[in-house]
Design a protein around this motif. Structure first.
Motif, PDB file in Angstrom:
ATOM      1  N   TYR A 115       0.911  -1.024  -0.101  1.00 32.42           N
ATOM      2  CA  TYR A 115      -0.094   0.050  -0.121  1.00 32.42           C
ATOM      3  C   TYR A 115       1.074   1.136   0.031  1.00 32.42           C
ATOM      4  O   TYR A 115       0.575   2.276  -0.614  1.00 32.42           O
ATOM      5  N   LEU A 116       1.953   1.138   0.766  1.00 27.44           N
ATOM      6  CA  LEU A 116       3.085   2.412   0.700  1.00 27.44           C
ATOM      7  C   LEU A 116       3.580   2.411  -0.568  1.00 27.44           C
ATOM      8  O   LEU A 116       3.904   3.768  -0.961  1.00 27.44           O
ATOM      9  N   VAL A 117       4.004   1.429  -1.073  1.00 26.79           N
ATOM     10  CA  VAL A 117       4.964   1.409  -2.323  1.00 26.79           C
ATOM     11  C   VAL A 117       3.950   1.796  -3.615  1.00 26.79           C
ATOM     12  O   VAL A 117       4.494   2.654  -4.311  1.00 26.79           O
ATOM     13  N   GLU A 118       2.985   1.363  -3.692  1.00 23.84           N
ATOM     14  CA  GLU A 118       2.123   1.288  -4.969  1.00 23.84           C
ATOM     15  C   GLU A 118       1.322   2.653  -4.919  1.00 23.84           C
ATOM     16  O   GLU A 118       1.253   3.553  -5.728  1.00 23.84           O
ATOM     17  N   GLY A 119       0.233   2.359  -4.015  1.00 24.67           N
ATOM     18  CA  GLY A 119      -0.691   3.441  -4.133  1.00 24.67           C
ATOM     19  C   GLY A 119      -2.022   3.349  -4.577  1.00 24.67           C
ATOM     20  O   GLY A 119      -2.242   2.266  -5.352  1.00 24.67           O
ATOM     21  N   ASP A 120      -2.902   4.448  -4.821  1.00 26.56           N
ATOM     22  CA  ASP A 120      -3.983   4.312  -5.831  1.00 26.56           C
ATOM     23  C   ASP A 120      -3.829   3.962  -6.852  1.00 26.56           C
ATOM     24  O   ASP A 120      -4.835   3.361  -7.692  1.00 26.56           O
ATOM     25  N   GLU A 121      -2.923   4.413  -7.672  1.00 21.15           N
ATOM     26  CA  GLU A 121      -2.814   4.408  -9.248  1.00 21.15           C
ATOM     27  C   GLU A 121      -2.641   2.715  -9.648  1.00 21.15           C
ATOM     28  O   GLU A 121      -3.313   2.537 -10.744  1.00 21.15           O
ATOM     29  N   ALA A 122      -2.050   2.023  -8.619  1.00 19.12           N
ATOM     30  CA  ALA A 122      -2.060   0.473  -9.180  1.00 19.12           C
ATOM     31  C   ALA A 122      -3.250  -0.307  -8.671  1.00 19.12           C
ATOM     32  O   ALA A 122      -3.232  -1.306  -8.972  1.00 19.12           O
ATOM     33  N   GLY A 123      -4.260   0.350  -8.048  1.00 19.35           N
ATOM     34  CA  GLY A 123      -5.405  -0.258  -7.324  1.00 19.35           C
ATOM     35  C   GLY A 123      -5.253  -0.690  -6.059  1.00 19.35           C
ATOM     36  O   GLY A 123      -5.951  -1.184  -5.489  1.00 19.35           O
TER      37      GLY A 123
END
Length: 262
Positions: free
Chosen positions: A149-157
């Motif tokens: 969640y910290l690495v990817e965020g909203d853009e990746a789902g």
């Protein structure tokens, strides 16, 4: 006679489950509804006779009624009757649910599995280890899910920590729906680690149960002239305590000591 009764009962159970499946096919049900219903009533009456006969024959009927097999036998018998007792359009959904409960008949086959008692013992013996292992996997999923969640965020789902944990569990179990996927190099590296860990998730509990199952199998062997001989068990039920899984050469119940064949 008991063996033949068991064989016939297996085929009746499989036939009843087949009827349920055919009834769920709309085209078949529309064309053969009356025939399917008649056959279902025949099967239900046979199961009812079996259920009543078991209650009459056993010395402690209430112990059988509230046992695992007793509850399964009851669930296998009562749904069709309930679907006709309940009336009115407001309970049509409940009627459909009662009819679907007939699929529990497939569980009646459990008593005919020769290795079921060994498997049950193996699962029970390894339950503590499996529980600890699953708890560790849950902790790992929460940690890795939060990290994703910290690495990817909203853009990746990865819109939230619960969603990220869901993705971690799906990836860890090697299911991989593909609805969410990491797009950054860091996230892809973490995903690779999770995928490799997934093989361990499958192998570890399987190994635990396999080891215990092997122990139970070896425990059922007896030595005779240095040649291994398996002790076979059958589905005969004790007339006093209703316990099953007795040795073929047993004359008394291993649980209560009562005579098996009076």
């Amino acid at each position: 006679m008991g063996k033949w009764f068991d064989i016939v009962l297996i085929f009746v159970i499989l036939f009843s489950v087949l009827l349920i499946m055919l009834e769920s096919v709309k085209q078949i049900d529309e064309e053969y509804h009356r025939t399917l219903l008649t056959l279902e009533w025949v099967v239900t009456i046979l199961f009812t006779i079996e259920y009543i006969a078991r209650i009459i024959c056993i010395q402690k009927p209430f112990k059988y009624i509230f046992s695992f097999y007793g509850i399964i036998d009851f669930l296998s018998t009562i749904p069709l009757y309930l679907s006709y007792v309940l009336a009115g359009s407001q309970v049509l959904l409940a009627v459909r649910a009662f009819r679907l409960l007939r699929v529990f008949r497939i569980l009646k086959l459990v008593r005919f599995l020769g290795e079921a008692s060994q498997l049950k013992s193996a699962l029970r013996a390894s339950s503590a280890k499996i529980t600890v292992f699953l708890f560790a996997v849950l902790i790992l999923s929460v940690m890795l899910g939060t990290l994703m969640y910290l690495v990817e965020g909203d853009e990746a789902g990865f819109t939230s920590i619960p969603m990220s944990i869901y993705w971690t569990i799906v990836t860890l179990t090697t299911v991989g729906y593909g609805d969410i996927a990491p797009i950054t190099p860091q996230g892809q590296f973490i995903a690779t680690v999770i995928m490799l860990l997934g093989y361990g998730v499958i192998a570890v509990p399987t190994g635990m149960v396999t080891v215990e199952f092997g122990k139970r199998s070896r425990a059922l062997k007896t030595g005779e002239d240095k040649v291994e001989k398996f002790v076979h068990v059958n589905t005969q039920a004790c007339p006093s305590c209703s316990k099953e899984g007795h040795r073929d050469d047993a004359s008394h119940c291993y649980n209560c000591g009562s005579l098996l064949n009076e």
